[in-house]
Design an enzyme around this catalytic site. Structure first.
Site, mmCIF file in Angstrom:
data_model
loop_
_atom_site.group_PDB
_atom_site.id
_atom_site.type_symbol
_atom_site.label_atom_id
_atom_site.label_comp_id
_atom_site.label_asym_id
_atom_site.label_seq_id
_atom_site.Cartn_x
_atom_site.Cartn_y
_atom_site.Cartn_z
ATOM 1 N N HIS A 192 0.848 -1.200 0.000
ATOM 2 C CA HIS A 192 0.000 0.000 0.000
ATOM 3 C C HIS A 192 0.876 1.240 0.000
ATOM 4 O O HIS A 192 2.101 1.156 0.167
ATOM 5 C CB HIS A 192 -0.973 0.002 1.179
ATOM 6 C CG HIS A 192 -0.322 0.064 2.533
ATOM 7 N ND1 HIS A 192 0.474 -0.934 3.033
ATOM 8 C CD2 HIS A 192 -0.384 1.012 3.513
ATOM 9 C CE1 HIS A 192 0.876 -0.619 4.253
ATOM 10 N NE2 HIS A 192 0.380 0.560 4.560
ATOM 11 N N HIS B 95 1.363 3.838 1.979
ATOM 12 C CA HIS B 95 1.842 4.556 3.152
ATOM 13 C C HIS B 95 3.365 4.527 3.120
ATOM 14 O O HIS B 95 3.973 3.520 2.755
ATOM 15 C CB HIS B 95 1.303 3.926 4.444
ATOM 16 C CG HIS B 95 -0.103 4.346 4.754
ATOM 17 N ND1 HIS B 95 -0.909 3.676 5.645
ATOM 18 C CD2 HIS B 95 -0.856 5.382 4.281
ATOM 19 C CE1 HIS B 95 -2.089 4.274 5.712
ATOM 20 N NE2 HIS B 95 -2.073 5.311 4.891
ATOM 21 N N ASP C 61 5.934 4.219 5.010
ATOM 22 C CA ASP C 61 6.821 3.231 5.620
ATOM 23 C C ASP C 61 6.812 1.902 4.874
ATOM 24 O O ASP C 61 7.496 0.959 5.285
ATOM 25 C CB ASP C 61 6.471 3.026 7.098
ATOM 26 C CG ASP C 61 5.024 2.626 7.340
ATOM 27 O OD1 ASP C 61 4.160 2.973 6.509
ATOM 28 O OD2 ASP C 61 4.741 1.992 8.376
ATOM 29 N N HIS C 62 6.083 1.848 3.760
ATOM 30 C CA HIS C 62 6.063 0.624 2.958
ATOM 31 C C HIS C 62 6.581 0.830 1.530
ATOM 32 O O HIS C 62 6.760 -0.145 0.813
ATOM 33 C CB HIS C 62 4.650 0.049 2.918
ATOM 34 C CG HIS C 62 4.197 -0.455 4.251
ATOM 35 N ND1 HIS C 62 4.222 -1.780 4.606
ATOM 36 C CD2 HIS C 62 3.737 0.220 5.339
ATOM 37 C CE1 HIS C 62 3.781 -1.915 5.852
ATOM 38 N NE2 HIS C 62 3.488 -0.710 6.308
ATOM 39 N N HIS D 30 -7.393 -1.581 5.512
ATOM 40 C CA HIS D 30 -6.562 -0.570 6.177
ATOM 41 C C HIS D 30 -7.132 0.797 5.818
ATOM 42 O O HIS D 30 -8.194 0.902 5.212
ATOM 43 C CB HIS D 30 -5.113 -0.742 5.726
ATOM 44 C CG HIS D 30 -4.125 0.036 6.530
ATOM 45 N ND1 HIS D 30 -4.171 0.118 7.902
ATOM 46 C CD2 HIS D 30 -3.043 0.776 6.143
ATOM 47 C CE1 HIS D 30 -3.173 0.867 8.324
ATOM 48 N NE2 HIS D 30 -2.482 1.285 7.281
ATOM 49 N N ASP E 160 -0.224 -4.105 6.789
ATOM 50 C CA ASP E 160 -1.150 -3.333 7.616
ATOM 51 C C ASP E 160 -2.611 -3.706 7.360
ATOM 52 O O ASP E 160 -3.095 -3.599 6.230
ATOM 53 C CB ASP E 160 -0.959 -1.838 7.338
ATOM 54 C CG ASP E 160 0.460 -1.386 7.659
ATOM 55 O OD1 ASP E 160 1.335 -2.264 7.798
ATOM 56 O OD2 ASP E 160 0.691 -0.176 7.765
ATOM 57 N N HIS F 194 5.934 -5.612 12.139
ATOM 58 C CA HIS F 194 5.330 -4.277 12.056
ATOM 59 C C HIS F 194 5.007 -3.727 13.451
ATOM 60 O O HIS F 194 3.948 -3.165 13.700
ATOM 61 C CB HIS F 194 4.065 -4.297 11.194
ATOM 62 C CG HIS F 194 3.674 -2.931 10.683
ATOM 63 N ND1 HIS F 194 2.749 -2.145 11.308
ATOM 64 C CD2 HIS F 194 4.104 -2.227 9.601
ATOM 65 C CE1 HIS F 194 2.601 -1.014 10.641
ATOM 66 N NE2 HIS F 194 3.429 -1.034 9.603
#
Length: 301
Positions: free
Chosen positions: A60, A62, A64-65, A140, A210, A268
């Site tokens: 996804h 976000h 941090d990914h 999410h 997530d 995570h």
């Protein structure tokens, strides 16, 4: 099947922890799953050859990914890469990456292919003669997928001793390997199963990044060998997990139990916790086979 954890902590990178990224080696294929900030540094630390990465799966959008993705793409160019690179991720990832490349006037010298995802149903996104990859629709705050990696069943292996017992000539061995029965000179039919060994059972790995607790994924991941499931919080922060659409260690363990998986790996983690062993202790109250991901950790199955 080998899993290398490059990063497995939530939100922001720190001097001693990294956001989500991992390498799955399966059937001699190397797949990069998520690409948080600092991924290429972690690749070097773990001595993983950049040139072996041809397929990247992003869960996804976000940061941090996937914030490490543009850096890795640019480094591939500096390394004079010529092999095609395929990126699988949510609709919009192509626009984000191409905008950065365009504004920097820094196009790649290799083929860069985007496979944008937008279905809310599990679908096949990659397949070759050895491996198949499907999406795992997650819930999410933005459109998110996990990924299910499955080995295909190998051909049966020739049992030479059994073939010799039946006085079968070597010219028929390839037919046996291809799964065919053999008719002897006297008319007897020798079933292929009597002339071959069972193939090694195919392995499977499910990556669930997530997501809020979501039993809808159970049919997709049922019976997998290894499940990586996010566990951002402990049960004491259950309300916060629900609010931010994340899972607790206990919730991850419940998914593992109901899915009848063989092994659960937690990751995570929120950086609010100083001791990740607490996640394992909590999950073990629900599910018996629990491992903890940590940066630089290697698992072989």
């Amino acid at each position: 099947m080998k899993l290398t954890i490059l990063g497995c902590y939530a939100a922001t990178p720190r001097t001693f922890t990294n956001p989500t990224s991992q390498i799955l080696e399966i059937k001699n294929r190397l797949f990069l799953i998520d690409c948080g900030e600092g991924t290429q540094v972690q690749l070097r630390k773990n001595k993983i050859r950049f040139s072996k990465i041809n397929h990247i799966f992003i869960s996804h959008l976000h940061g941090d990914h996937f914030f490490g993705l543009i850096g890795l793409i640019s480094t591939f160019t500096l390394l004079n890469r010529t092999t095609d690179l395929h990126i699988y991720g949510p609709k919009g990832i192509k626009e984000i990456i191409k905008l950065q490349l365009r504004l920097a006037n820094s196009w790649t010298n290799y083929g860069l292919y985007f496979h944008e995802l937008e279905s809310n149903e599990s679908e096949i996104v990659y397949e070759d003669e050895k491996v198949i990859v499907k999406t795992i629709p997650l819930k999410h705050r933005v459109y998110t997928n996990g990924f299910l990696f499955q080995e295909k069943i190998d051909k049966r292996k020739l049992n030479i001793a059994a073939a010799q017992d039946y006085n079968i000539e070597g010219c028929y061995y390839q037919n046996i390997k291809n799964g065919k029965d053999i008719v002897l000179d006297d008319g007897r039919i020798i079933e292929n199963e009597k002339l071959t060994f069972d193939p090694v059972a195919p392995k499977s790995y499910a990556f669930c990044s997530d997501t809020v607790y979501n039993e809808e994924i159970i049919p997709v991941i049922s019976g997998v060998d290894v499940l990586y499931h996010e566990a951002t919080f402990l049960q004491s922060e259950e309300a916060l997990a629900a609010k931010t659409m994340h899972s607790t260690a206990k919730e991850a363990a419940r998914i593992a139990l109901k899915s009848n998986v063989k092994q659960l790996i937690l990751g995570h983690y929120s950086t609010r916790y100083e001791n990740i062993e607490l996640f394992k202790e909590e999950a073990l109250t629900i599910f018996p086979e629990v491992l903890l991901a940590d940066d630089g950790e290697n698992f072989e199955f």
